[in-house]
Design a protein around this motif. Structure first.
Motif, PDB file in Angstrom:
ATOM      1  N   MET A   1       0.839  -1.200   0.000  1.00  0.00           N
ATOM      2  CA  MET A   1       0.000   0.000   0.000  1.00  0.00           C
ATOM      3  C   MET A   1       0.872   1.248   0.000  1.00  0.00           C
ATOM      4  O   MET A   1       1.858   1.311   0.717  1.00  0.00           O
TER       5      MET A   1
ATOM      6  N   VAL B   1      -9.248   5.539   0.085  1.00  0.00           N
ATOM      7  CA  VAL B   1      -8.919   4.629   1.173  1.00  0.00           C
ATOM      8  C   VAL B   1     -10.134   4.467   2.084  1.00  0.00           C
ATOM      9  O   VAL B   1     -10.868   5.422   2.334  1.00  0.00           O
TER      10      VAL B   1
ATOM     11  N   ARG C   1      -4.060  -3.618   1.530  1.00  0.00           N
ATOM     12  CA  ARG C   1      -4.935  -3.728   2.697  1.00  0.00           C
ATOM     13  C   ARG C   1      -4.063  -4.088   3.884  1.00  0.00           C
ATOM     14  O   ARG C   1      -3.330  -5.079   3.845  1.00  0.00           O
TER      15      ARG C   1
ATOM     16  N   THR D   1      -0.124   2.597  -4.833  1.00  0.00           N
ATOM     17  CA  THR D   1      -0.142   1.129  -4.837  1.00  0.00           C
ATOM     18  C   THR D   1      -1.306   0.676  -3.969  1.00  0.00           C
ATOM     19  O   THR D   1      -1.362   1.057  -2.792  1.00  0.00           O
ATOM     20  N   PRO D   2      -2.287  -0.062  -4.514  1.00  0.00           N
ATOM     21  CA  PRO D   2      -3.395  -0.519  -3.686  1.00  0.00           C
ATOM     22  C   PRO D   2      -2.900  -1.503  -2.629  1.00  0.00           C
ATOM     23  O   PRO D   2      -1.785  -2.031  -2.730  1.00  0.00           O
TER      24      PRO D   2
ATOM     25  N   VAL E   1      -3.965   7.026  -4.694  1.00  0.00           N
ATOM     26  CA  VAL E   1      -3.391   5.721  -4.349  1.00  0.00           C
ATOM     27  C   VAL E   1      -2.326   5.346  -5.373  1.00  0.00           C
ATOM     28  O   VAL E   1      -2.611   5.198  -6.556  1.00  0.00           O
TER      29      VAL E   1
ATOM     30  N   THR F   1      -7.901  -0.036   3.584  1.00  0.00           N
ATOM     31  CA  THR F   1      -7.942  -0.644   2.258  1.00  0.00           C
ATOM     32  C   THR F   1      -7.820   0.461   1.220  1.00  0.00           C
ATOM     33  O   THR F   1      -8.695   1.333   1.127  1.00  0.00           O
ATOM     34  N   ALA F   2      -6.730   0.434   0.474  1.00  0.00           N
ATOM     35  CA  ALA F   2      -6.501   1.448  -0.553  1.00  0.00           C
ATOM     36  C   ALA F   2      -6.823   0.865  -1.920  1.00  0.00           C
ATOM     37  O   ALA F   2      -6.386  -0.236  -2.245  1.00  0.00           O
ATOM     38  N   SER F   3      -7.637   1.611  -2.687  1.00  0.00           N
ATOM     39  CA  SER F   3      -7.971   1.182  -4.046  1.00  0.00           C
ATOM     40  C   SER F   3      -8.100   2.429  -4.898  1.00  0.00           C
ATOM     41  O   SER F   3      -7.881   3.540  -4.416  1.00  0.00           O
ATOM     42  N   ASP F   4      -8.498   2.249  -6.155  1.00  0.00           N
ATOM     43  CA  ASP F   4      -8.624   3.415  -7.030  1.00  0.00           C
ATOM     44  C   ASP F   4      -9.625   4.435  -6.483  1.00  0.00           C
ATOM     45  O   ASP F   4      -9.560   5.622  -6.814  1.00  0.00           O
TER      46      ASP F   4
END
Lengths: 365, 365
Positions: free
Chosen positions: A1, A42, A66, A63-64, A61, A36-39
Motif C-alpha cells: 500500500m 482509502v 490492505r 499502490t493498492p 493511491v 484498504t486502498a484502491s482506485d
C-alpha cells in the motif's frame, strides 16, 4: 500500500473511527483499523464484534493494498501533523506515515486474523442529520447508564408513517421526540443509547438508517456504523397520555432553568425542589437543615388548578434544556402522576415531550 | 449586618477566597468565611491554620457587623445570581442573600469559635504582577508534587539587589527566573509552590511580598494571602553554572515543541527522545518495540560540538513552553550533565533559564 492524502481529511476519518469504536477490546486485532486502498481512495474499517465501522476518505493511491494497524496511534499521529499532505506507505513490517521532515512507523498487525467488518443491513429510511442530532442530544441522554438493566440503556427508534419517533426512559423520566422521516421499510428497534450519543456528536447532512432483525446501521457523509440491537420490548410511549392534567404553567424556559440551578444549591441530599404554583407566578422552594433554605419567584401564565409538584433538580434541568431560548409549557397532574414539559407552540418539524415523575416534597417546605 | 454590593464584585471576591483557601479542613469553622461589614465596605477573611486570606470589596453598609458563613455555598450562590446588585443581611440564625425575586438563607456559624486571621508580616518589596505571574507559571510548575519531600515542593524566592530570583526543582530539572524587584527589606524564603501556582492565576497589578522568619504574605489589588514558610535549605541555583558546554543549538521553540509532541507518541514507557545534533539541523528520534519508531528533522543553528543528549519528552515540553513564540538556545554538556534552555536574546526585564537532566537514550536508536 502506498498513498497520499490530505492530512486533515484522513486525520478526521481516523479520529471519527476511534471515537465510534469504544476500544474496550484487549485484543490488539480488534483494536486495529483495517486500511484498504484502491482506485476509489482509502477505506478505514474496524469491528470490536459489537460495533462495526466503515469510513471512506479520498486519496491518491500509488499502490493498492490492505493492512491492519493500531487504531489509536494511527489517529494520534495524523492529528499531530501540521503539514497539508501526508504519505502512507507499507515499509517492511511497518506502516510509515511520512511528511517532508518526519517519518512515523507503526507496527503492522496480521490483517488475516481480523474477523472482517459486516456491511450495513438494508435501508429503512432517512432523516435530516441536524434534527436527528438535536433530538438525540435530549433523548439519548435520558436513557439509563445502568447496564444491569439493558432495556433502559436503549433508545426506541420507531417509524410511524412519515414520522420517526425516538423515545428513551430511565424509569424516572421519559423523553419522546418525533421528526420527519423518509421511509423505505418498517422500523422499530431498540438501539444502544451510548452509540446514538456518539453519533449525535459526529453525524451531519442526511442520516440514513439501515436495519434487519438483529442489527442497525447509521450512515452519513462517508461514514457507516452498525451495531447489534438491544433485546426486549420497550415501555410504550403511550404512557405519555395526559389523563388528569389539572394545572398548566407557561413561562420562559431559561429563566426557570437559571432559577432551578440557584435554588438547587440549597437542596437536601435528594436534590428535590418544590414548584409552588401561584396566580401569575411560580415559586421554587427548597430547604435543608444543613444547607439552609432558598426560594425564587418567577412570572408565569398559570391556568386551571394550583397543583404544586416537587422534582429532582437535575431532572428539571434536563427537561428544561431542550426548550432553552423559548417558552416551555408544564402540564401538571395531581398525585404521583408525571408532569409533561413541551413547547407551547410546537413546531411542525420536530416535536419533543419530556415527562418527569414527581418526588415527595422537601421536608421543611 | 446588612449591606448592598455589586453582585459581580462580591461574587469575584468570594470565588477568589474559596480558591485561595484549599478547603481541606473538615472543621466547618475553618471552612467558613468571616464577613466584616464596616463603613469601608466588607472584608472577607478566612484561615485553615496553614493559609490565611483577606479580601476587601466595596459595599453600601446599612448595618455594620461580623458573621461567619460556609464559604463555598456563599460563593456558589453569588456566582449563580444574574442580577446587578445583591443584599446581604443577617436574619435570625441565617445570613440571607436577597435579590428582587429570590432569597437564599445560609446557616450562620459561631464567629467566636474562629481562631482569627493573622495579618501579613512586614513588607519585603514588590514586583510587577504580570512578570511575577509569567515567571511563576513556569517556576511553580517545576516544583515536585511529592509531599514526602517537602523541600522540593517549594519555590525559593530570594531578593538579590534590584532583582527577585525565583527557583524550583524536582531534582530532574530546575527553573530559575529573575525579574526586577523594588526592595524594602532582605528576602530569602521557601514558599509552597501550590500556593504560588494559585496566586499566579489570580494576581494582577503590582504584587507586594511580606515576610518574617516564619510566614510569607502576598498582596495585590484588594487581596492578601499569607502562609507558613517551608523549612530547609534549597539547592543552590549556582548548580546552573555551565562548566562544560561543548554544543550550542539555536532554533524556533514552537517548531521543536510540536515535533517533540509528535515523536513522543512513539516513545517507550520511559518517554525518552534522543536529540541528535547534526550540522544545520537536529533530529528527534525514538523507538519502542511495541509502538514503532519515529524521527523528525528540524532546521537549527548548531555551533561547537555534536553532543546528542536524550531527554524525557514531558520535561522537554515544560522546558520549551516558556520560550514559545520565539527562538530558544540549548547549551548542551557531555555525559550526564544538564542541558540549559534559555533565550538567545535574553530580555533585560525577565531572565529565565530551564535546566533538564539527560536520560539514557531509547534502547533501539
Amino acid at each position: 500500500m502506498d498513498l497520499t492524502a490530505t492530512t486533515t481529511d484522513l486525520a478526521n476519518a481516523a479520529a471519527e473511527a476511534v471515537r465510534l469504536l469504544p476500544g474496550r477490546s484487549l485484543d490488539p486485532v480488534l483494536a486495529g483499523l483495517l486500511l484498504t486502498a484502491s482506485d476509489d481512495g482509502v477505506v478505514l474499517a474496524g469491528s470490536d464484534r459489537e460495533r462495526a465501522i466503515r469510513l471512506s476518505c479520498s486519496a491518491a493511491v500509488h499502490t493498492p493494498g490492505r493492512v491492519l494497524v493500531p487504531a489509536k496511534p494511527f489517529a494520534e499521529t495524523l492529528r499531530a501533523l501540521d503539514v497539508p499532505m501526508v504519505r502512507i506507505a507499507v515499509e517492511g513490517a511497518r506502516l510509515a506515515v511520512r511528511t517532508p521532515n518526519a517519518r512515523f512507523a507503526l507496527p503492522l498487525l496480521d490483517a488475516d486474523l481480523h474477523p472482517g467488518v459486516p456491511t450495513a443491513p438494508p435501508l429503512a429510511g432517512s432523516v435530516s442529520g441536524e434534527l436527528f442530532v438535536s433530538a438525540l442530544t435530549t433523548v439519548a441522554a435520558t436513557a439509563s447508564r445502568d447496564e444491569a438493566l439493558p432495556l433502559f440503556t436503549g433508545v426506541r427508534v420507531r417509524a410511524d408513517g412519515s414520522r420517526l419517533v425516538l423515545a428513551a426512559t430511565d424509569r424516572y423520566r421519559m423523553a419522546v421526540a418525533s421528526l420527519p422521516w423518509t421511509s423505505a421499510a418498517p422500523l422499530d428497534a431498540l438501539i444502544p443509547a451510548a452509540l446514538l450519543a456518539e453519533v449525535a456528536k459526529q453525524a451531519r447532512g442526511q442520516v440514513s438508517l439501515h436495519a434487519d432483525a438483529n442489527r442497525i446501521g447509521l450512515a452519513w457523509d462517508n461514514s457507516v456504523v452498525t451495531t447489534a440491537l438491544l433485546d426486549g420490548s420497550f415501555l410504550s410511549e403511550s404512557k405519555l397520555v395526559l389523563s388528569a392534567v389539572d394545572t398548566t404553567v407557561e413561562l420562559d424556559a431559561d429563566t426557570l432553568l437559571a432559577a432551578v440551578r440557584r435554588v438547587a444549591l440549597y437542596a437536601d441530599s435528594r436534590g428535590v425542589l418544590k414548584l409552588e404554583v401561584g396566580d401569575n407566578e411560580i415559586r421554587l422552594r427548597t430547604a435543608d437543615q444543613q444547607a439552609g433554605e432558598a426560594e425564587e419567584t418567577i412570572k408565569a401564565d398559570v391556568s386551571d388548578g394550583r397543583t404544586s409538584p416537587s422534582f429532582q433538580s437535575r431532572f428539571l434541568v434536563d427537561a428544561l434544556k431542550p426548550f432553552s431560548g423559548g417558552r416551555v409549557r408544564l402540564a401538571i397532574q395531581p398525585g404521583m402522576r408525571a408532569t409533561v414539559f413541551s413547547s407551547p407552540n410546537p413546531e411542525e418539524v420536530m416535536d419533543l415531550r419530556y415527562m418527569v415523575a414527581p418526588m415527595r416534597p422537601p421536608a421543611t417546605t
